[in-house]
Structures are given as C-alpha cells and as structure tokens.
Write a protein that holds these residues in place. Sequence first.
Motif, short mmCIF file in Angstrom:
data_model
loop_
_atom_site.label_atom_id
_atom_site.label_comp_id
_atom_site.label_asym_id
_atom_site.label_seq_id
_atom_site.Cartn_x
_atom_site.Cartn_y
_atom_site.Cartn_z
N LEU A 17 8.82 5.83 2.38
CA LEU A 17 8.83 6.09 0.94
C LEU A 17 9.78 5.10 0.26
O LEU A 17 10.93 4.96 0.67
CB LEU A 17 9.30 7.53 0.69
N LEU A 18 9.26 4.41 -0.76
CA LEU A 18 10.11 3.45 -1.47
C LEU A 18 10.69 4.05 -2.74
O LEU A 18 11.76 3.66 -3.20
CB LEU A 18 9.30 2.20 -1.84
N GLY A 19 9.94 4.95 -3.34
CA GLY A 19 10.41 5.53 -4.59
C GLY A 19 9.55 6.72 -4.98
O GLY A 19 8.44 6.90 -4.48
N LYS A 25 4.34 8.73 -5.96
CA LYS A 25 5.26 8.30 -4.91
C LYS A 25 4.84 6.89 -4.52
O LYS A 25 3.65 6.58 -4.50
CB LYS A 25 5.11 9.19 -3.67
N VAL A 26 5.81 6.05 -4.23
CA VAL A 26 5.48 4.68 -3.80
C VAL A 26 5.89 4.52 -2.34
O VAL A 26 7.02 4.85 -1.96
CB VAL A 26 6.21 3.62 -4.65
N TYR A 27 4.94 4.06 -1.54
CA TYR A 27 5.19 3.85 -0.11
C TYR A 27 5.10 2.37 0.22
O TYR A 27 4.35 1.62 -0.40
CB TYR A 27 4.14 4.58 0.74
N VAL A 38 2.49 -4.52 1.46
CA VAL A 38 2.08 -4.09 0.12
C VAL A 38 2.92 -2.86 -0.25
O VAL A 38 3.59 -2.29 0.61
CB VAL A 38 0.58 -3.71 0.04
N ALA A 39 2.89 -2.52 -1.52
CA ALA A 39 3.48 -1.25 -1.95
C ALA A 39 2.31 -0.40 -2.41
O ALA A 39 1.41 -0.90 -3.10
CB ALA A 39 4.47 -1.48 -3.07
N ILE A 40 2.28 0.84 -2.00
CA ILE A 40 1.15 1.70 -2.38
C ILE A 40 1.67 2.88 -3.21
O ILE A 40 2.49 3.67 -2.75
CB ILE A 40 0.39 2.20 -1.14
N ILE A 72 5.25 -10.42 -12.64
CA ILE A 72 4.70 -9.06 -12.75
C ILE A 72 4.15 -8.64 -11.39
O ILE A 72 3.42 -9.42 -10.75
CB ILE A 72 3.59 -9.00 -13.82
N VAL A 73 4.53 -7.48 -10.95
CA VAL A 73 4.02 -6.96 -9.68
C VAL A 73 2.50 -6.90 -9.79
O VAL A 73 1.96 -6.24 -10.68
CB VAL A 73 4.60 -5.56 -9.38
N GLN A 74 1.85 -7.61 -8.93
CA GLN A 74 0.39 -7.68 -9.02
C GLN A 74 -0.28 -6.41 -8.49
O GLN A 74 0.15 -5.85 -7.48
CB GLN A 74 -0.11 -8.89 -8.24
N VAL A 88 -2.73 -0.26 -4.91
CA VAL A 88 -2.20 -1.15 -3.88
C VAL A 88 -1.61 -2.35 -4.62
O VAL A 88 -2.31 -3.05 -5.35
CB VAL A 88 -3.29 -1.59 -2.89
N MET A 89 -0.31 -2.53 -4.46
CA MET A 89 0.40 -3.53 -5.27
C MET A 89 1.14 -4.53 -4.39
O MET A 89 1.40 -4.27 -3.21
CB MET A 89 1.44 -2.84 -6.14
N GLU A 90 1.52 -5.59 -5.04
CA GLU A 90 2.39 -6.58 -4.41
C GLU A 90 3.70 -5.90 -4.00
O GLU A 90 4.23 -5.07 -4.74
CB GLU A 90 2.67 -7.65 -5.47
N TYR A 91 4.19 -6.26 -2.84
CA TYR A 91 5.45 -5.67 -2.37
C TYR A 91 6.61 -6.58 -2.76
O TYR A 91 6.59 -7.78 -2.45
CB TYR A 91 5.39 -5.52 -0.85
N ALA A 92 7.56 -6.02 -3.47
CA ALA A 92 8.74 -6.80 -3.87
C ALA A 92 9.85 -6.52 -2.87
O ALA A 92 10.48 -5.47 -2.91
CB ALA A 92 9.14 -6.41 -5.29
N LYS A 93 10.06 -7.50 -2.01
CA LYS A 93 10.92 -7.29 -0.85
C LYS A 93 12.41 -7.14 -1.20
O LYS A 93 13.17 -6.50 -0.48
CB LYS A 93 10.75 -8.50 0.09
N LEU A 140 12.32 -2.89 -12.45
CA LEU A 140 12.67 -4.31 -12.33
C LEU A 140 13.03 -4.60 -10.88
O LEU A 140 14.09 -4.19 -10.39
CB LEU A 140 13.84 -4.65 -13.26
N LEU A 141 12.13 -5.27 -10.21
CA LEU A 141 12.29 -5.52 -8.77
C LEU A 141 12.50 -7.01 -8.52
O LEU A 141 12.31 -7.83 -9.43
CB LEU A 141 11.03 -5.05 -8.03
N LEU A 142 12.86 -7.32 -7.31
CA LEU A 142 13.05 -8.73 -6.94
C LEU A 142 12.19 -9.05 -5.73
O LEU A 142 12.00 -8.20 -4.85
CB LEU A 142 14.52 -8.98 -6.58
N1 ADE Z 1 9.20 0.26 -5.36
C1 ADE Z 1 8.31 0.55 -6.31
N2 ADE Z 1 7.38 -0.40 -6.39
C2 ADE Z 1 7.68 -1.32 -5.47
C3 ADE Z 1 7.11 -2.56 -5.07
N3 ADE Z 1 6.00 -3.00 -5.66
N4 ADE Z 1 7.70 -3.25 -4.10
C4 ADE Z 1 8.81 -2.79 -3.55
N5 ADE Z 1 9.40 -1.65 -3.86
C5 ADE Z 1 8.85 -0.91 -4.81
#
Ligand code: ADE
Length: 464
Positions: A17-19, A25-27, A38-40, A72-74, A88-93, A140-142
């Motif tokens: 779980l990322l958030g 919920k984001v995994y 990816v981030a789901i 922008i998170v794709q 299903v999104m880009e994963y911001a590491k 705001l992710l990196l």
């Molecule tokens: N938390 C929420 N969205 C995310 C993402 N796209 N990448 C990494 N962590 C996240």
Amino acid sequence: MENKPRVLTQRYELGRLLGQGTFAKVYYGRSLVGNHSVAIKVIDKEKVFKVGLMDQIKREISVMRIARHPNIVQLYEVMATKSKIYFVMEYAKGGELFDKVAKGKLKEDVARKYFIQLINAVDFCHSRGVYHRDIKPENLLLDENENLKVSDFGLSALADSKHQDGLLHTTCGTPAYVAPEVINRRGYDGAKADTWSCGVVLFVLLAGYLPFHDSNLMEMYRKIGRADFRCPSWFPTEVRRLLSKILDPNPCTRISIDKIKESSWFRKGLISNKQVKAEAESKVAGASDMSTSAGSSECSGVTGDGNLVQQVKPPSLNAFDIISLSAGFDLSGLFEVDPRKRETRFACRQTAPVIISKLVDMGERLRLKVSKKEGGLLRLEGLKEGRKGVVGVDAEIFEVSRSFHLVELKKFSGDTFEYQRMLREGMRPALDDIVWVWQGEEQQQQQQLQPLVEQTQPEQEPQQ
Ligand code: ADE
C-alpha cells in the motif's frame, strides 16, 4: 498483505500500500508483461456514485488519458469491475516531495525548480480544461531523477476534502492549501484556485512550514481569508513580491499562471536550467537530454529517465483525440455495457449556449417537448405514445474547453428501436451543422489516429 500476491487481470501484480484516502487506496504494482513498476489506484465505485460525481470523473479522465506531460503522473489505463475502478498509473519512485521538505526547507534554486515544474504541469492541464482543485503535498511526487510528478489531475472530483454535501471537511485533509473562495464556497474559478495552492506550495518549499497555520481551525480559515501570512527573513524580495500576488485573497486580482511565468523570479529558473541543459549537452554530445524538465511547458520534453515523452498532436485536445478514445470516454469498463445502446455522443466545436439553442430548435422541429433539468440536462420527450410509452431522451453537455464540447444523448424512456429511428431520421440530420464527429465514426474521418491507451475489460475481480 496476503502471502499470495494479488493479480489484476493477469497483468499486474499488486504490492504494498502506497497511500490511502476516503475513496481510494494506492498500491505499488508490477506489470507482469513488461516487468515495470506502476501505481494502481483502487477506487470504490459505490462511494463515487454516492457523491454523484461520476460524470465529472469520466470527462476529466478522458482528457487525462491522452494528456501527457513530463510533470504529470501518467494515467496508463483504466479498468473496472462491478465494484471497483482501477487506475494504472506511472509509478513515482521518489515518493512525496514533502518528505524532503520535512527534513528542512529547500534551497532557493531547488524550490524554484519544483515550482516551475508544478506551474508547467498545472498550466498544461488548465489549457485542456482540467483543474486539479486539490493540489496538496500528497499529490506532489518525485520520480527517480528528482523531477516533480503531479498526481490526481483529472480526479479532482474525488478530492478527499469534498464530501457529499459539497462542503469542505477538515477531518480528512488539510485546508491549508485551499483558496479562500473555495473555503467560502462562493463558486470559484478552478484555475485561480489552483494558482493559490501553488503559492502555498512555494511558500512551504522555501520556508519549511505553512503560511497559514493555527491550532484553532476557525482562526486558520480567518488567516486564509485575509491572506494573513508573513514571509521569513530569508525570502528574497522577488519571491516575496511574487507570493503576495499569488496569495491574493481576491481571485479576480490574483495573478494568472501566464503572469507567474513572466515573473523575474520564475524566469531566473528557466535561464539557469537552460544553462545546465546546454552544459550537459556540450558534455554528452549526441546523448539524450538528461536535464530536468523544468521550464518546458509543452509535453514534448524529455522525462527525467531519459525517455522521450510522446507528444499528442496537435497540442490542444481535439475531438478525435477524445472520440477515438470513445471507449475511454464512456469508460464502458466502469459501467455495465448496455447492448441496446441507449446513448450516443458527438463532439462539437461550439460554445454551450449555441449547442443548447440548437438542441431546443431541433426539439421544436421534431415536435418534442423540451425542458431543462437539474445539472444542465435538456430533456426531450415525444408527444405521442409509442410501443413502450413516450420516447424520452436526455441531452447532456460536457465541456472540454469553452468552445469544445461533448454532447451525450441518452434514452431514458420508451422503446429503443423507436429511439434509434428518431435519432437516425430526426435528430442526427437536425444536428448536422453543429456536429463535428459522432462517436464511433471518427475512423472514417481520421484514419491514422490510433487509440493511445488500451481499454481493458477485466475478467475477474481480485481479492481485496
Ligand atoms: N502514491 C500515490 N500515487 C503514487 C504514484 N503514482 N507513485 C508512487 N507513489 C504514489
């Protein structure tokens, strides 16, 4: 987490779980096909339906699925089961930007780089008619190269702080980033509200603390309403000047994004980034651009990881972009597909008043009763009873930009066959001069345009 990894549509393995928010919920996820991260985001459909914002979400997602920008998170794809929606999104590491700030305020140049990237991302989405409305630290992710990635553009309707009653609730999420006019619920301009939030972000990056803070919530609201903040001594004059224009409690006089981009402090960042870029290029002649994407407001830049971001051409969204993703627009995966096809859509390059007057004209010509319904719906009803009563059609207009709309015609009563005939023989010819393209017919008109995102129908729902 269970011992056995959960697999989504045999293509993604769900990890930690990322958030977590009210709706979602984001995994962390791993593509089983390409083995990439990816981030789901898993959204509870019922909760979204309850807040009545599904249409807004559908519209904005349809834009975000084709809008690509290095900051922008794709959004790669959208899937759905009966009860869940999966983004299903880009994963911001690199995690959240604010984890960095939590360790201490940032240096001016670093803060400026992130601010430029934020403004570019926001500007890009605004140009496509999408407003974030919930710019805050969690969004705001990196990435792994320390480039900013704004997440949740297009999902503003799911902002945690907005509840069913439309009120801002502070139990989840902080109002610290929210513009005064949003708090006061005066009806607001999404662009100006986003600009304010960017100002709060800039302050936090440079100061290491919030501009508006009080242990008493009412006092905090009061401070926001009056833009009662003080810059710390180390803020350069140019930043103070810029912040006072962004954190203007009056949205009408608040600085625009264009003007922010013209400000001397902002432009300084562009100059130094260009220098960095030029130096890097001279060092690695012929190599791919490794500089930051700060300063590039278009999406044809190079991402931090060195991959060329595919530009969607032409730069502004057009009907074909959306309609060619017609499966994306109706996100049929989100809903149970109706084989009798009760609805159809067309794209149109007219303003809303022109479309409404055309629909009313059409109703009169076809001898239909035309009435206005809540939420801007136009209801068109036949006067004669058919096989299953009167045929009734709702027309709903979705704004993509001021002069570009998608119009949905949806049968709500009567016989489908009679409705299809009314559509074919009456409505379509009557609307001919305002329709740019009907859904599903774009291929004949623009053959090269390929769907940019694959639409997937998951076969089974993973165990939650
Ligand atoms: N938390 C929420 N969205 C995310 C993402 N796209 N990448 C990494 N962590 C996240």
